[in-house]
Motif scaffolding. Structure first.
Motif, short mmCIF file in Angstrom:
data_model
loop_
_atom_site.label_atom_id
_atom_site.label_comp_id
_atom_site.label_asym_id
_atom_site.label_seq_id
_atom_site.Cartn_x
_atom_site.Cartn_y
_atom_site.Cartn_z
N LYS A 130 89.92 84.89 53.51
CA LYS A 130 91.10 85.02 51.94
C LYS A 130 90.37 85.45 50.93
N GLU A 131 91.34 85.39 49.76
CA GLU A 131 90.46 85.46 48.50
C GLU A 131 90.13 84.43 47.88
N LYS A 132 89.12 84.34 46.98
CA LYS A 132 89.25 83.03 46.62
C LYS A 132 89.96 81.90 45.98
N ILE A 133 89.96 80.94 46.51
CA ILE A 133 90.74 79.24 46.06
C ILE A 133 90.89 79.28 44.37
N THR A 134 92.42 79.40 44.00
CA THR A 134 92.21 79.29 43.08
C THR A 134 92.37 77.70 42.27
N TYR A 135 91.69 77.67 41.29
CA TYR A 135 91.71 76.07 40.59
C TYR A 135 92.84 75.52 39.99
N ARG A 136 93.50 76.15 40.72
CA ARG A 136 94.97 75.43 41.15
C ARG A 136 95.29 74.28 41.66
N ILE A 137 94.70 75.20 42.84
CA ILE A 137 94.81 74.59 44.96
C ILE A 137 94.11 73.87 44.41
N LYS A 138 93.07 73.57 43.87
CA LYS A 138 91.47 72.66 44.20
C LYS A 138 92.25 71.73 43.70
N PHE A 139 92.77 71.66 42.52
CA PHE A 139 93.26 70.25 41.52
C PHE A 139 93.65 69.90 42.40
N PHE A 140 94.71 70.52 43.32
CA PHE A 140 95.57 69.97 44.18
C PHE A 140 95.82 69.14 45.20
N LEU A 141 93.74 69.78 45.78
CA LEU A 141 93.47 68.86 47.06
C LEU A 141 92.38 68.15 46.79
N LEU A 142 92.03 68.12 45.54
CA LEU A 142 90.61 67.10 44.93
C LEU A 142 91.31 65.86 43.97
N SER A 143 92.19 66.20 43.25
CA SER A 143 92.24 65.30 42.66
C SER A 143 92.62 63.93 43.31
N PRO A 144 93.61 63.55 43.86
CA PRO A 144 94.29 62.93 44.83
C PRO A 144 92.98 61.48 45.36
N PHE A 145 91.95 61.94 45.63
CA PHE A 145 91.43 61.57 45.45
C PHE A 145 90.14 60.91 44.88
N PHE A 146 89.84 61.35 43.29
CA PHE A 146 89.58 60.61 42.84
C PHE A 146 90.81 59.53 42.05
N ILE A 147 91.96 59.93 41.84
CA ILE A 147 92.77 59.23 41.38
C ILE A 147 93.21 58.17 42.03
N VAL A 148 92.91 57.94 43.70
CA VAL A 148 92.54 56.59 44.81
C VAL A 148 91.25 55.87 44.76
N LEU A 149 90.14 56.65 43.66
CA LEU A 149 88.69 55.82 43.95
C LEU A 149 88.90 55.50 42.51
N ILE A 150 89.38 56.23 41.46
CA ILE A 150 89.51 54.93 40.97
C ILE A 150 90.76 53.97 40.72
N THR A 151 91.50 53.53 40.99
CA THR A 151 92.51 52.30 40.98
C THR A 151 92.03 51.55 42.09
N HIS A 152 91.08 52.12 43.08
CA HIS A 152 90.76 51.26 43.76
C HIS A 152 89.81 49.90 42.82
N VAL A 153 88.82 51.54 41.83
CA VAL A 153 87.93 50.52 41.29
C VAL A 153 88.38 49.42 40.37
N LEU A 154 89.75 50.06 40.08
CA LEU A 154 90.92 48.95 38.91
C LEU A 154 90.47 48.04 39.35
N TYR A 155 91.02 48.39 40.63
CA TYR A 155 91.76 47.15 41.39
C TYR A 155 91.15 45.81 41.86
N VAL A 156 89.95 46.74 42.31
CA VAL A 156 88.57 45.52 42.80
C VAL A 156 88.57 44.89 41.63
N SER A 157 88.19 45.65 40.66
CA SER A 157 87.32 45.17 39.31
C SER A 157 88.30 43.65 38.80
N LEU A 158 90.40 44.19 38.65
CA LEU A 158 90.70 42.84 38.14
C LEU A 158 90.92 41.93 38.61
N VAL A 159 90.59 42.12 40.30
CA VAL A 159 91.10 40.34 40.83
C VAL A 159 89.43 40.28 40.93
#
Length: 380
Positions: A94-123
């Motif tokens: 298929k043709e090149k993946i759009t930036y919108r799809i890449k954002f949908f695919l990759l952004s959850p990982f960074f959101i969850v990673l940041i959530t983990h870092v903030l949570y562990v830091s707080l504790v």
């Protein structure tokens, strides 16, 4: 080490992890394996292995002995299906993946990673590491796992839709090779079963508030099986596709050199028209070729086209097209230019859509298997 939780199940799991890490390192570093799609295949196996490795640390209770392991927990499982999506996207051409799809695919990982870092830091700064929620009882990590389950199943559904649309596409161009996708669908079905094991374990944790890791064993062992399957089948299919693309490029050059079609006065004019069309366009290379498609291309009705094929060749449509493919295969097996390509790749390149249909048709029209024929012509 005696107080750690070691058993036959987590030994199986760590064996799969080691195999996956070795496989991914080879695929990602060896030139002969790197293509535009195997790179993502290597990442799928790498993230599967790293995810299982982290849960193995939790299951064996190494995280209790080495508390820093709790701090560096990385949600690799949020990257597995995004990499699989990208692999399939590239594999089917298929043709090149759009930036919108890449954002949908990759952004959850960074959101969850940041959530983990903030949570562990707080504790960490408010109390102690012992207060960090377990991954196997009600708490932030279990609820993130639920979100991960929904995210991963959603991507699997999207990948399945992408594959189905690819299979429905009956268009054909000699300049590209259509990839084989049945194995990908089977892989998705197994992945869904693993995800159901995952969901079952999460529900038990939420209902009973357990702090036991053994309920996740079916999922982790299932992932180990997937590592072996993806590693073996994926690299073979990707390598085969790469070889077929190389083979097609060579054949296009040959087709260009021998483009003229010979006429025969003994044949029906419309049948000669059909012969010339197939010779010029190499229509038989299309694995989806049907009487309907050919009749539209030539401008003759399906019934009449079937009749002239039968009258002039004493074959039905399928046998007539398969004979073209078999003759093409024979010419490749006789040509030393194609000696380094596998028989299976040559059969698929000639227009057959599976190894079984290729072998059946070849045996029918030659009385020999492809291997027997190759051995015979090479020993002449």
């Amino acid at each position: 080490m005696n107080d750690l939780n070691f058993n036959v199940f987590n030994i199986i799991i760590i064996s799969g992890v080691i195999q996956g890490l070795i496989f991914s390192s080879i695929v990602l570093t060896q030139k002969k394996f790197i293509t535009n799609n195997t790179f993502f295949l290597g990442l799928v196996v790498l993230f599967l292995s790293l995810s299982n490795l982290q849960y193995w640390f939790l299951d064996t209770e190494l995280t209790d002995r080495y508390s820093f392991l709790k701090l560096i927990f990385i949600p690799w499982h949020w990257l597995i299906l995004p990499m699989f999506y990208m692999y399939v996207h590239k594999f089917i051409g298929k043709e090149k993946i759009t930036y919108r799809i890449k954002f949908f695919l990759l952004s959850p990982f960074f959101i969850v990673l940041i959530t983990h870092v903030l949570y562990v830091s707080l504790v960490y700064y408010s109390d102690s590491l012992n207060k960090i929620s377990s991954h196997f009882q009600r708490g932030i990590y279990i609820y993130l796992e639920f979100l991960s389950f929904i995210f991963n199943v959603t991507i699997m559904i999207l990948v399945h839709i992408m594959i189905t649309e690819h299979e429905k596409d009956k268009s054909y161009s000699i300049s590209w090779v259509k990839s084989e996708t049945n194995w990908l669908k089977r892989l998705i079905y197994v992945g869904i079963i693993v995800c159901l094991c995952w969901l079952f374990a999460l529900i038990i944790v939420v209902i009973l508030n357990l702090n036991k890791s053994f309920i996740f064993y079916p999922m982790w062992i299932g992932i180990s099986i997937l590592v072996y399957w993806i590693g073996y089948t994926g690299i073979n299919k990707s390598t085969q596709l790469k070889k077929r693309i190389e083979l097609r490029k060579k054949r296009i050059l040959n087709f260009t050199k021998n483009k003229t079609a010979k006429a025969s006065k003994d044949l029906d004019n419309n049948f000669q028209k059909l012969e010339n069309h197939i010779t010029a366009n190499k229509s038989y290379l299309n694995p989806n070729l049907s009487l309907q498609i050919l009749s539209k291309e030539i401008g003759l009705s399906e019934g009449y086209l079937s009749q002239i094929i039968n009258n002039n060749s004493d074959l039905n449509f399928n046998d007539y097209i398969n004979l073209k493919r078999v003759n093409d295969i024979k010419s490749m097996l006789n040509d030393i230019t194609f000696k380094n390509y596998t028989i299976n790749a040559i059969g698929l390149e000639a227009g057959f859509n599976s190894k079984s249909s290729f072998y059946t048709a070849f045996k029918k029209h030659t009385g020999k298997t492809p291997s027997e024929y190759k051995k015979e012509v090479r020993n002449l």
